[in-house]
Design a protein around this motif. Structure first.
Motif, PDB file in Angstrom:
ATOM      1  N   ASN B 296       6.797   1.629  -5.150  1.00 23.04           N
ATOM      2  CA  ASN B 296       5.052   1.032  -5.065  1.00 23.04           C
ATOM      3  C   ASN B 296       4.525   0.006  -4.031  1.00 23.04           C
ATOM      4  O   ASN B 296       3.739  -1.117  -3.828  1.00 23.04           O
ATOM      5  N   PHE B 297       4.764  -0.058  -2.462  1.00 19.81           N
ATOM      6  CA  PHE B 297       4.894  -0.501  -1.196  1.00 19.81           C
ATOM      7  C   PHE B 297       2.556   0.210  -1.089  1.00 19.81           C
ATOM      8  O   PHE B 297       3.168   1.068  -0.996  1.00 19.81           O
ATOM      9  N   GLU B 298       2.126  -0.820  -0.456  1.00 14.77           N
ATOM     10  CA  GLU B 298       1.322  -0.239   0.165  1.00 14.77           C
ATOM     11  C   GLU B 298       1.382  -1.264   1.408  1.00 14.77           C
ATOM     12  O   GLU B 298       1.854  -3.012   1.985  1.00 14.77           O
ATOM     13  N   ALA B 299       1.527  -0.335   2.628  1.00 22.56           N
ATOM     14  CA  ALA B 299       1.279  -0.675   4.201  1.00 22.56           C
ATOM     15  C   ALA B 299      -0.167  -0.829   4.950  1.00 22.56           C
ATOM     16  O   ALA B 299      -0.704   0.141   4.597  1.00 22.56           O
ATOM     17  N   ASN B 300      -0.169  -1.826   5.560  1.00 22.82           N
ATOM     18  CA  ASN B 300      -1.530  -2.027   5.805  1.00 22.82           C
ATOM     19  C   ASN B 300      -1.678  -1.468   7.332  1.00 22.82           C
ATOM     20  O   ASN B 300      -1.049  -2.601   8.021  1.00 22.82           O
TER      21      ASN B 300
END
Ligand SMILES: Cc1cc2nc3c(=O)[nH]c(=O)nc-3n(C[C@H](O)[C@H](O)[C@H](O)COP(=O)(O)OP(=O)(O)OC[C@H]3O[C@@H](n4cnc5c(N)ncnc54)[C@H](O)[C@@H]3O)c2cc1C
Ligand code: SF4
Ligand code: SF4
Ligand code: SF4
Ligand code: SF4
Ligand code: SF4
Lengths: 386, 638
Positions: B296-300
């Motif tokens: 569950n990574f979130e990359a901007n």
């Protein structure tokens, strides 16, 4: 759950006048912890003590949640001495292996116990500067430093120098022609261990310290720290073999000698004053600090709405409870101090400074609660005419 | 087979589809390279297999009742002669039997072997144990084995305490068996004390996102993205420049050793595969920040494409920088002192002619190890520069130039490099060895005219006239990327400044942060063969995460007792993993909460918290104090 009533509890309850309680609930209504939502009801504790349910009382978190600030007792119509009750119940708890969750991982208690065992060599006086005149063994006046040198070293990130107050006190004594005994062999007074229930180690410290002061031949013992003062004045009394010296708070000593102190005019300052619980409600010393502030040129005292007997304590509570509720109390108190418009919050106990400094580090509140703090002795020392 | 008689299989593929080669069967190589290559090969092999998604097929086991008074069992392992060669196992078993709450103790030749595990299960069942102490080796490698065995029989795996009497006793104190024995007894006593305080813990689960993000579109990123996308995992490859290829992209490299194939050709072939794989490529795009954890990574993403991308795994393939020689060897002063990269770019333009300031040099000198093997810059060897210098020397020699190579050691580690070295010597390239710690001196007035040095083999000073000096520059950690991703992902950085793998043998492409993998020169200097192998390995390891439907959360993490928290923010400030955060629970009252999936259970916050409000589960104060108390009490009475 075991429900054996032991004579010990009955005895403790008796001494604290728990039997006199008529269940009015004033104490709980007053208690600062209860007021900010903490699960502490002194009334319930008093009743439980009367019922004598040892295990219940001891394992109940309320025993260590109490700040022992004495506010409840000051309002109790029946004269129940709640702090006495807590003090003695905590000793029972300690005996049964129940200890408070010590803040800072119990490191401060470890330091105190090291001093109690007495096998560690202390370098206690390296903060003394050349301008301070002291002697190390014998003299008429013994100045009790307390543990400010340890606190400054332990809390470097708080940017406080409680030692400034210690130095200032000696400076004022010197000005009055007194060369006090400042002993390298002083040890922690044991106040916190006593209030954490560790009577055995407290007694080791008490015996050592009483002997030290007795052997100095001092007729007067001057103390700055409010907690040390309470300990010497009340808890050390049984340990004296000779008649005890006159024990005075530094503000009392200064008040007695006000005529001999010449002050210079300072820049104008409005200050507010925090009554330490030990100095105020425990020992009844409310006026001397105020008399001194009054005597200082250009200092105006702006009292907080809750001051003197009604003062709210710094919620540091003998290093045994430092939690959400303590923080809440501290934040409220700092807001109250700021609301007076004072530039400084003046106090006369190093612990007040430590706990308030910790609260001021809050990452969200900043200037809402930030106010510079001063120990009263430093104000006096700074105002001394050349 | 190649000319050396060893299987010819760069990056694991053999000449037959479906057959792969790895390890030293490909060519002599060290364990980390073998392991990376083995993972790479596995990734390739996976492509031929279908239905590789991992499904949970274990039968749910009935949990054993572990409540009640501690009933501790102890297994003391011989570890063959590793432990038993120094320590008296029978004595330890006997000693352990007498410790409080111990109901069973036994020795085991190899506790981690199948037989040993059976004995363990037997011990638990026979004595109805609810705590286990295993006095053996290190929990770092072996705790997972014991935990798994216990999980299979429904024994809560967090009720095991390992005591390391091998590394900490028999190995370090081999020469003092008496003291070692005493220390082993003490450690066992402490282990039992902790075991008495252990509490069962249960792993949580969160869903796994099956997609991946590959950062950096060099050869490493291209390979990793291709391998993952081919397996059907949605992949996003971000490249901050306007084209893919990194160092291979024009105008960087001309021919590639060992095969001397044009870089453009190799790149084209790789790009074709990438395109076919269906991976999504975002050019001119950078990664601004990343939050979350494995699954569950979130990359901007910022730049040409701006979006919040959710992925289950991340591959770091940001490449490396080259060392900038600045004033060294007259680099900033003389126009005819250039770096190996600059020479390569010139060769891209024209590989028949090299011109410096309008004239064609007739001789050239290569200086090796510039910025490498130098404690001040980079103590390690850059690995690619010896073969690269030889490759370039051969090209220039073929143009008719006189070539001298100044070296400290020639390191021809990669496949085919030694052959190239021999070829260069055959062509008359001169190799001059300079002593360790010495540097050559480049002198001249307005341009470099000669190189002076002490020849280590001849034992005298030399001066070699030269028209061109090529500095074979080493690789450096890519900045600001290395610091940035170290900061936001908490991926470790080694002493050399490059991203550090979890373990050279056990986890050559993994990082301590689950779900984050390393590929290519981002992890340390290497050439393309190794880069590609490592990239495939990273893809293989990423697919292991991605193939699961859920991520299990480590329960041995820290937790805030909110009543005790004074909202000071110290924990939030101090935590490397950004796990704690302050939340306002009522106006003006803040308390910390720890995100269990970010927390590593390291205990840093626990020890800093002023109010004792944090509990590190599985390493509670009680457990630690019990061990300390046991250290100082010697009586063994029950
Ligand atoms: C002069 C020279 C000659 C060489 N000759 C050979 C040879 O003949 N044979 C051989 O095997 N090897 C050779 N090498 C080594 C080879 O170039 C490298 O091993 C290989 O290119 C490394 O690939 P990489 O993908 O790890 O890194 P790179 O090729 O550097 O790729 C990294 C990519 O990531 C991108 N990136 C970086 N940060 C970000 C970010 N934040 N967001 C998005 N994208 C980002 C970069 O723009 C770049 O495209 C040579 C090297 C040099 C310098
Ligand atoms: S002593 Fe203070 S903190 Fe304790 S119960 Fe009384 S009022 Fe509350
Ligand atoms: S205030 Fe005094 S009398 Fe009233 S409940 Fe409290 S202890 Fe009892
Ligand atoms: S590969 Fe060769 S030139 Fe490069 S650092 Fe290693 S020894 Fe030096
Ligand atoms: S235990 Fe370590 S990782 Fe977890 S919140 Fe505390 S400092 Fe962060
Ligand atoms: S360090 Fe402790 S008291 Fe401070 S915010 Fe974190 S949990 Fe709360």
């Amino acid at each position: 759950m075991k429900t054996t009533s032991t004579p010990e509890i009955a005895e403790i309850a008796d001494k604290a006048r728990a039997w006199a309680c008529y269940d009015c609930g004033k104490c709980t209504a007053t208690c600062p912890i209860a007021r900010v939502g903490g699960a502490l009801s002194p009334r319930r504790q008093v009743l439980a003590a009367n019922l004598g349910h040892r295990e219940d009382i001891i394992t109940n978190n309320a025993l260590f949640a109490c700040l022992t600030c004495g506010l409840c007792s000051s309002r109790c119509p029946a004269g129940v001495v709640y702090c006495e009750l807590v003090l003695n119940l905590r000793q029972l708890a300690f005996h049964d292996g129940v200890e408070p969750e010590c803040p800072h991982g119990g490191a401060l208690q470890s330091m105190m116990r090291m001093m109690a065992k007495g096998k560690t060599k202390q370098d206690r006086l390296s903060w003394l500067t050349k301008d301070l005149k002291v002697q190390h063994k014998k003299g008429d006046v013994f100045y009790w430093t307390g543990c400010t040198m340890y606190y400054d070293a332990f809390f470097p990130d708080f940017n406080i120098t409680t030692l400034d107050a210690t130095r200032a006190a000696i400076r004022v004594l010197n000005r009055l022609g007194v060369t006090p005994v400042v002993s390298p062999d002083e040890r922690c007074c044991g106040h916190d261990l006593l209030w954490n229930g560790d009577r055995a180690n407290f007694e080791l410290l008490a015996r050592h310290n009483v002997k030290l002061v007795e052997s100095s031949g001092a007729k007067t013992l001057v103390i700055s720290c409010a907690e040390c003062l309470r300990t010497w004045n009340i808890d050390y009394q049984p340990f004296f073999e000779t008649s005890p010296p006159k024990i005075m708070h530094i503000t009392e000593f200064m008040q007695e000698n006000l005529d001999n102190l010449k002050f210079k005019a300072n820049k104008e300052h409005t200050v507010t004053y925090q009554d330490p619980c030990r100095l105020g409600r425990h020992l009844g010393i409310f006026d001397p600090p105020r008399a001194i502030l009054e005597a200082l040129p250009d200092i105006t005292l702006a009292e907080m709405p809750r001051s003197g007997k009604n003062s709210i304590c710094c919620a540091g509570g003998t290093w045994s409870n430092c939690d959400r509720y303590a923080k809440h109390i501290q934040v409220d108190r700092l807001r109250e101090a700021k609301s007076t418009g004072a530039e400084f919050l003046v106090t006369s106990c190093p612990k007040c400074q430590i706990h308030f400094a910790c609260a001021m580090k809050d990452p969200n509140l900043h200037e809402e609660i930030e106010i510079p703090m001063r120990d009263i002795a430093t104000l006096v020392a700074d105002a001394l005419a050349d | 087979m190649g000319p050396e008689g060893i299987a010819e299989a760069p990056a694991g593929e053999s000449t037959r589809d479906g057959i792969f080669v790895c390890g030293s069967a490909v060519g002599p190589q060290i364990i980390p390279d073998c392991v990376a290559q083995a993972s790479a090969v596995a990734a390739r092999a996976q492509l031929f297999l279908t239905g590789h998604r991992v499904e949970k097929h274990e039968e749910p086991v009935e949990l054993l009742d572990v409540t009640g008074k501690p009933r501790i069992g102890i297994l003391v392992c011989h570890c063959g002669i590793n432990i038993a060669g120094v320590l008296d196992i029978d004595d330890l078993v006997q000693y352990a039997t007498a410790l409080p709450d111990v109901v069973a103790a036994a020795g085991s030749t190899f506790a981690c072997s199948t037989t040993g595990q059976d004995e363990l299960v037997e011990l638990i069942r026979e004595h109805n144990l609810n705590r286990l102490v295993i006095a053996a080796c290190t929990p770092r490698t072996h705790e997972p084995i014991f935990r798994e065995t216990c999980t299979h029989i429904g024994f809560n795996p967090y009720l095991i305490e390992m005591v390391n009497i091998r590394d900490q006793c028999s190995w370090v104190h081999t020469g003092q068996p008496v003291e070692a024995q005493e220390k082993a007894r003490t450690l066992i006593r402490m282990g039992v004390a902790r075991a008495r305080q252990l509490e069962p813990l249960f792993e949580g689960e969160v869903p796994m996102m099956h997609s991946a993000l590959v950062i950096g579109g060099g050869i490493a990123g291209i390979q990793a993205a291709t391998d993952l996308a081919v397996q059907g995992f949605p992949v996003t490859l971000v490249e901050k420049e306007g084209q893919l290829g990194g160092r291979l992209a024009k105008p960087h490299l001309k021919y590639l050793y060992p095969n001397m194939r044009p870089a453009t050709e190799v790149l084209e072939a790789k790009l074709k595969l990438l395109e076919e794989s269906g991976a999504r490529v975002l050019l001119n795009t950078d990664v601004e920040s990343i939050t979350g954890y494995v699954g569950n990574f979130e990359a901007n993403l910022t730049g040409e494409t701006e979006e919040l991308l959710q992925v289950g795994a991340i591959i770091l393939a940001v490449g490396a920088d080259l060392y900038d020689p600045e004033e060294e060897y007259g680099y900033s002063k003389f126009p005819n002192v250039i770096t190996s990269q600059e020479l390569e770019t010139m060769l891209v333009e024209d590989d028949k002619n090299v011109e410096i300031a309008g004239s064609r040099p007739r001789s050239a000198s290569f200086v090796l190890c510039v910025g490498s093997r130098d404690p001040e810059h980079f103590p390690g060897c850059s690995r690619y520069c010896c073969p690269t210098a030889i490759k370039q020397a051969i090209l220039l020699r073929r143009m008719g130039m006189d070539i001298t190579i100044f070296y400290r050691d020639i390191r021809t580690i990669s496949t085919g490099a030694e052959e190239m070295y021999r070829e260069a010597r055959g062509l008359g390239v001169l190799f001059i060895r300079i002593p360790e710690g010495d540097k050559v001196q480049v002198s001249g007035t307005d341009h470099a005219e000669s190189v002076r040095c002490f020849d280590d083999l001849l034992g005298r000073h030399l001066e070699v006239p030269t028209d061109l000096v090529v500095l074979s520059v080493g690789m450096q950690p890519k900045q600001p990327e290395t610091s940035k991703f170290h900061d936001i992902l908490k991926v470790s950085v080694g002493l050399d400044g490059f991203f550090m793998e979890l373990h050279p043998e056990l986890g050559p492409v993994e990082t301590p942060v689950e779900g984050v993998l390393l590929a290519g020169t981002a992890q340390g200097p290497k050439d393309i063969v190794d880069t590609v192998a490592q990239a495939s390995a990273a893809a293989a390891k990423a697919s292991i995460f991605l193939a699961h439907d859920t991520v299990s959360l480590n329960p041995a993490v820290s937790e805030v007792i909110e009543e005790k928290c004074r909202g000071c923010g110290t924990c939030a400030e101090i935590c490397e993993f950004h796990a704690p955060a302050l939340v306002e629970i009522e106006p003006g009252t803040f308390v910390a909460r720890i995100n269990a999936s970010l927390c590593k259970g390291c205990g840093t916050c626990t020890s800093w918290c002023p109010s004792g409000a944090i509990v590190s589960k599985h390493f509670t104060d009680r457990q630690v104090h019990a061990m300390i108390d046991a250290l100082f009490t010697t009586e063994t009475s029950k």
